[in-house]
Design an enzyme around this catalytic site. Structure first.
Site, PDB file in Angstrom:
ATOM      1  N   GLY A  94       0.329  -0.985   0.214  1.00  0.00           N
ATOM      2  CA  GLY A  94       0.272  -0.415   0.337  1.00  0.00           C
ATOM      3  C   GLY A  94       0.969   1.309   0.619  1.00  0.00           C
ATOM      4  O   GLY A  94       2.274   1.198   0.165  1.00  0.00           O
TER       5      GLY A  94
ATOM      6  N   VAL B 238       1.077  -5.354   3.526  1.00  0.00           N
ATOM      7  CA  VAL B 238       0.694  -6.003   3.952  1.00  0.00           C
ATOM      8  C   VAL B 238       1.537  -7.655   3.511  1.00  0.00           C
ATOM      9  O   VAL B 238       1.633  -8.367   3.146  1.00  0.00           O
ATOM     10  CB  VAL B 238      -0.844  -6.241   3.669  1.00  0.00           C
TER      11      VAL B 238
ATOM     12  N   LYS C  14      -0.284  -5.919   8.640  1.00  0.00           N
ATOM     13  CA  LYS C  14       0.091  -4.655   7.933  1.00  0.00           C
ATOM     14  C   LYS C  14       1.430  -3.234   8.304  1.00  0.00           C
ATOM     15  O   LYS C  14       0.722  -3.510   9.801  1.00  0.00           O
ATOM     16  CB  LYS C  14      -1.208  -3.828   7.705  1.00  0.00           C
TER      17      LYS C  14
ATOM     18  N   VAL D  17      -8.312 -12.209   4.942  1.00  0.00           N
ATOM     19  CA  VAL D  17      -9.252 -12.380   5.159  1.00  0.00           C
ATOM     20  C   VAL D  17      -8.621 -13.317   3.181  1.00  0.00           C
ATOM     21  O   VAL D  17      -8.277 -12.718   2.718  1.00  0.00           O
ATOM     22  CB  VAL D  17      -9.802 -11.349   4.269  1.00  0.00           C
TER      23      VAL D  17
ATOM     24  N   ASP E 288     -12.324   6.896   0.905  1.00  0.00           N
ATOM     25  CA  ASP E 288     -11.489   6.186   0.054  1.00  0.00           C
ATOM     26  C   ASP E 288     -12.504   5.034  -0.498  1.00  0.00           C
ATOM     27  O   ASP E 288     -11.569   3.513  -0.954  1.00  0.00           O
ATOM     28  CB  ASP E 288      -9.961   5.811   0.211  1.00  0.00           C
TER      29      ASP E 288
ATOM     30  N   LYS F 225     -13.778   2.495  -3.121  1.00  0.00           N
ATOM     31  CA  LYS F 225     -13.003   1.840  -4.986  1.00  0.00           C
ATOM     32  C   LYS F 225     -13.374   0.204  -5.011  1.00  0.00           C
ATOM     33  O   LYS F 225     -13.665   0.287  -3.212  1.00  0.00           O
ATOM     34  CB  LYS F 225     -12.090   2.589  -5.019  1.00  0.00           C
ATOM     35  N   PRO F 226     -13.482  -0.063  -6.306  1.00  0.00           N
ATOM     36  CA  PRO F 226     -13.642  -1.320  -5.618  1.00  0.00           C
ATOM     37  C   PRO F 226     -12.212  -2.139  -5.133  1.00  0.00           C
ATOM     38  O   PRO F 226     -12.800  -3.316  -4.288  1.00  0.00           O
ATOM     39  CB  PRO F 226     -13.345  -1.868  -6.816  1.00  0.00           C
TER      40      PRO F 226
ATOM     41  N   ASN G  50     -10.641  -1.646  -2.345  1.00  0.00           N
ATOM     42  CA  ASN G  50     -10.843  -1.358  -1.295  1.00  0.00           C
ATOM     43  C   ASN G  50     -12.740  -2.041  -0.620  1.00  0.00           C
ATOM     44  O   ASN G  50     -13.353  -2.160   0.271  1.00  0.00           O
ATOM     45  CB  ASN G  50     -11.442  -0.211  -0.580  1.00  0.00           C
TER      46      ASN G  50
END
Lengths: 227, 313
Positions: free
Chosen positions: B33, B38, B53, B102, B143, B145-146, B148
């Site tokens: 990022g 991560v 992270k 995840v 922020d 968006k796809p 996230n």
């Protein structure tokens, strides 16, 4: 790091020395490997570059918003390498007087030991800059450890991370070699790597000029290891 | 001078977080990022995978932002928001946050694998509901968006990366561990193409839940876009997208809950606030919504007519 365009003559001289110390070697190696200049032409280009930074006001024209100082220096060197009137410029400075102390012979021996380069000239330059930064950080670490009586830890770090032993020694082998427990090897190496990291960060902090984002430089180096 | 191999080893060692003496064991890099990396790691105490992270460098600004994000996420316990397990400083001085790992893919990558319009709208609803929960707590993501929105292997929909989230004090939410936006007016926070106009102009003080609504509206338009073979975009859905992505915040839905409500009503065949329908459209919508009952009624009437016809003859 202050720029060699700021402060009095002494301060400017010290700043120029620091700049030269940080960049001459990657620039020279880039000139040889990336631009494929001869030894003499590479040294001329690097000497011309550092002389012109102050004489021609090139350093004052550096705009941090447009490029890192490192990149700016490389682009200037590219221009010099392509400039056939370089010899005339050298004469103007005093008949080919070398202003910078460059150990070209030793660097040539080091270059000869490197594997043939297949990367782009820009990648070669970045890699050589990193190599020179790490080399000096390792030297600092060795000096610091030796001075503080931790020479054995440096020897262990050197065997684990610096020596080109194939296959790589396992922690168990290192433990046997250095008469340590495996957990001690883990702890010593962890501490040495942490100190090496600090040494790199300290050099970066010293040598990243005001205007260049230190965190950006550090992120480029520490952003992530190989997955 | 260092050899090529030594240079690579040192680079790897510099890039890999030092987790010695901690409960975490690095397994592999999971992504990069703006602030750091991560890592997929193992929590050796609980024997479970976590997403670690880690900041690239130990600068104070970055550390404060990461800890701020961890505290915000810790205050948002919702099935649609990735929970944070731990935060602190590693032995090498770098600040980290340990989040639930995840096993899935961001919506940007998973979108082609999603099914028909209804399934895609349900994914949208799950994401919008998570954002609605945050809005109810006074938190604006800023922020969306796809990339996230994560889709888990078991159908979970999770909103991630709350690194630039702002906490609004005037929302009437209960006390939150952090407050403010962490940014000054004039700072552009967000991702071009997904930011609301007020975000693009750096009007931080005007950025609120309606700015998230704008990004959600963009997300909805992507998810609702008809694929080959699918009917054209429904007028009610198009009106919902238009209202969510209006240039002026005052014209948009008040928050994600209001937007999600309209999308849910559309899915149920109920009238939506963004679209005023005519009598014919209303009848058509009701016919679709109650098509089973209508068919049964029609079958009953036909049967009755047949019986009457037979009796008369």
């Amino acid at each position: 790091m202050a720029l060699a365009t700021e402060g009095g003559p002494e301060e400017r001289g010290a700043a120029m020395d620091a700049l030269a110390r940080a960049y001459w070697k990657p620039l020279y190696t880039y000139a040889r490997l990336g631009r494929r200049l001869s030894e003499e032409a590479a040294e001329d280009a690097v000497q011309d570059l550092f002389a012109s930074l102050v004489e021609k006001g090139w350093l004052a024209r550096w705009d941090p918003a447009r490029a890192r100082l490192r990149t700016y220096l490389r682009v200037l060197l590219d221009g010099l390498a392509a400039n056939t009137a370089r010899a005339a410029g050298r004469e103007k400075r005093g008949g080919g007087v070398r202003t910078l102390s460059i150990d070209a012979a030793e660097t040539e021996a080091e270059i000869a030991r490197l594997a043939p380069r297949t990367a782009s000239p820009e990648e070669i330059y970045e890699r050589e800059w990193r190599r020179w930064l790490f080399t000096r950080a390792v030297a600092r670490l060795e000096e610091d450890y030796t001075r503080s009586g931790r020479g054995a830890r440096f020897a262990l770090f050197s065997a684990a991370d610096l020596a080109d032993e194939d296959p790589r020694p396992t922690y168990a082998q290192l433990a046997e070699r250095f008469s340590l427990k495996v957990t001690d090897v883990t702890n010593h190496l962890s501490a040495a790597r942490r100190d090496f990291r600090r040494a790199v960060l300290a050099l970066l902090a010293q040598e990243t000029p005001r205007g260049d984002a230190l965190s950006g430089e550090a992120r480029a180096l520490f952003g992530g290891g190989k997955s | 001078m260092l050899s090529d191999a030594a240079l690579d080893r040192l680079q790897t060692s510099l890039g890999t977080p030092d987790t010695s003496g901690t409960r975490y064991r690095i397994l592999r890099k999971a992504g990069e990022g703006g602030m750091g990396t991560v890592w997929e790691a193992e929590d050796t105490v609980l024997s479970r995978r976590v997403a670690l992270k880690v900041l690239a460098v130990e600068d104070e600004g970055g550390a404060a932002r990461l800890l701020r994000e961890a505290r915000i996420v810790a205050g948002l316990e919702h099935p649609g928001i990735v929970p944070v397990h731990d935060a602190g400083t590693l032995p090498d001085g770098r600040v980290f946050a340990a989040l639930k790992f995840v096993d899935g893919a961001p919506l940007s990558a998973a979108l082609p694998m999603l099914g028909g319009p209804a399934e895609r709208l349900r994914v949208f609803l799950r994401a919008a509901e998570a954002v609605a929960f945050a809005h109810a707590r006074g938190v604006v993501h800023r922020d969306l968006k796809p990339e996230n929105v994560m889709l888990g292997a078991f159908g979970e929909v999770l909103v991630v990366d709350w690194g630039v989230a702002a906490v609004r004090g005037d929302s009437g939410s209960r006390a939150f561990p952090v407050s403010g936006s962490g940014t000054k007016d004039g700072t552009v926070v967000g991702t071009p193409g997904w930011m609301a106009p007020e975000q693009e102009r750096g009007e931080i003080s005007r950025v609120d839940a309606r700015s998230d609504v704008f990004a959600l509206g963009r997300l909805l338009s992507v998810l609702a876009e008809p694929r080959p073979g699918e009917p054209g975009l429904d007028r009610r859905l198009a009106a919902i997208v238009a209202k969510a992505t209006a240039q002026e915040p005052e014209t948009r839905y008040e928050n994600a809950a209001a937007l999600a409500g309209d999308v849910a009503r559309h899915l149920e065949g109920e009238p939506v606030s963004a679209y005023r329908e005519g009598p014919v459209e209303r009848l058509a919508r009701l016919a679709v919504r109650h098509r089973v009952a209508l068919l049964l009624l029609l079958a009953y009437l036909v049967t009755r007519a047949l019986v009457l016809f037979i009796r008369k003859n």
